[in-house]
Design an enzyme around this catalytic site. Structure first.
Site, PDB file in Angstrom:
ATOM      1  CB  CYS A 296      -0.882  -0.026   1.254  1.00 54.38           C
ATOM      2  SG  CYS A 296      -1.965   1.404   1.401  1.00 54.38           S
TER       3      CYS A 296
ATOM      4  CG  HIS B 299      -5.607  -2.575  -0.930  1.00 52.67           C
ATOM      5  ND1 HIS B 299      -4.506  -3.163  -0.351  1.00 52.67           N
ATOM      6  CD2 HIS B 299      -5.404  -1.230  -0.823  1.00 52.67           C
ATOM      7  CE1 HIS B 299      -3.682  -2.214   0.093  1.00 52.67           C
ATOM      8  NE2 HIS B 299      -4.204  -1.029  -0.189  1.00 52.67           N
ATOM      9  CD  GLU B 300      -6.692   1.180  -3.786  1.00 50.61           C
ATOM     10  OE1 GLU B 300      -6.830   2.268  -3.202  1.00 50.61           O
ATOM     11  OE2 GLU B 300      -5.645   0.532  -3.765  1.00 50.61           O
TER      12      GLU B 300
ATOM     13  CG  HIS C  47      -7.287   2.748   1.345  1.00 51.56           C
ATOM     14  ND1 HIS C  47      -6.457   2.943   2.427  1.00 51.56           N
ATOM     15  CD2 HIS C  47      -6.545   2.098   0.414  1.00 51.56           C
ATOM     16  CE1 HIS C  47      -5.251   2.433   2.145  1.00 51.56           C
ATOM     17  NE2 HIS C  47      -5.283   1.908   0.941  1.00 51.56           N
TER      18      HIS C  47
HETATM   19 NI    NI Z   1      -3.646   0.985   0.002  1.00 50.03          NI
END
Ligand code: NI
Length: 188
Positions: free
Chosen positions: A115, A159-160, A163
């Site tokens: 990341c 993953h995004e 966030h």
């Molecule tokens: Ni990330």
């Protein structure tokens, strides 16, 4: 243009912010932000330029990573075949993307995740869904999109989208990050 120093890391509490939905139609400012994020990823994968500008390579970037608490993310993820040849690229400038369905079957990246907001990689298996369906608005094509993602892209999207809720990849690791994940698809 975004600079490496625009990206906040996981020592900054802002990274844990729950991001807000983005108003549509997209404002010029929001459009500029998410397109700049795509440009940053493209640049980050150009070895020479990345070195020159001291930026790490990335395939995804969420707005909160540049300190903007809005549910927007950029994806620029080369598609690679079994021989390692690049056959295309998955690129999106997603606004308010959300997962509408997923398979219960787990998967994880063999070499772990990385990341841009985690300066030192945390090693271990990150359990994800093997397949997700994501809907949202894409600023590159200026259209509502429905992405049915498997493999690497499925992981990048999860993953995004994490966030947006202040979740980092290592939060998802098991207590023993190297313990086997039963029935999982391993992605190279
Ligand atoms: Ni990330």
């Amino acid at each position: 243009m975004l600079k490496a120093t625009d990206i906040i890391d996981d020592t900054n509490p802002l990274i844990r912010t729950i991001s807000e939905p983005v108003e549509l139609p997209l404002s010029d400012e929001d459009r500029q932000t998410v397109m700049d994020m795509v440009d940053y990823l493209v640049l980050s994968q150009d070895e020479e330029k990345a070195e020159e500008l001291n930026i790490r390579p990335g395939v995804g970037l969420a707005a909160i990573q540049i300190g903007i608490p809005k549910r927007m993310c950029a994806i620029y993820s080369p598609r690679v075949d079994k021989e390692g040849e690049v056959t295309g690229v998955d690129q999106y400038a997603l606004v308010n993307p959300r997962i509408i369905s997923y398979t219960p079957k787990p998967s994880y990246l063999k070499n772990g995740e990385g990341c841009l907001s985690v300066p030192v990689d945390v090693e271990g298996k990150v359990p994800r869904h093997a397949k997700v369906t994501v809907v949202g608005y894409d600023a590159i094509t200026d259209s509502e999109v429905k992405i049915v993602a498997r493999g690497f892209l499925s992981i990048v999207l999860q993953h995004e989208l994490d966030h947006f809720d202040g979740i980092l990849y290592y939060d998802r690791m098991n207590e023993d990050p190297n313990a086997p994940i039963p029935d999982a698809i391993v992605i190279d």
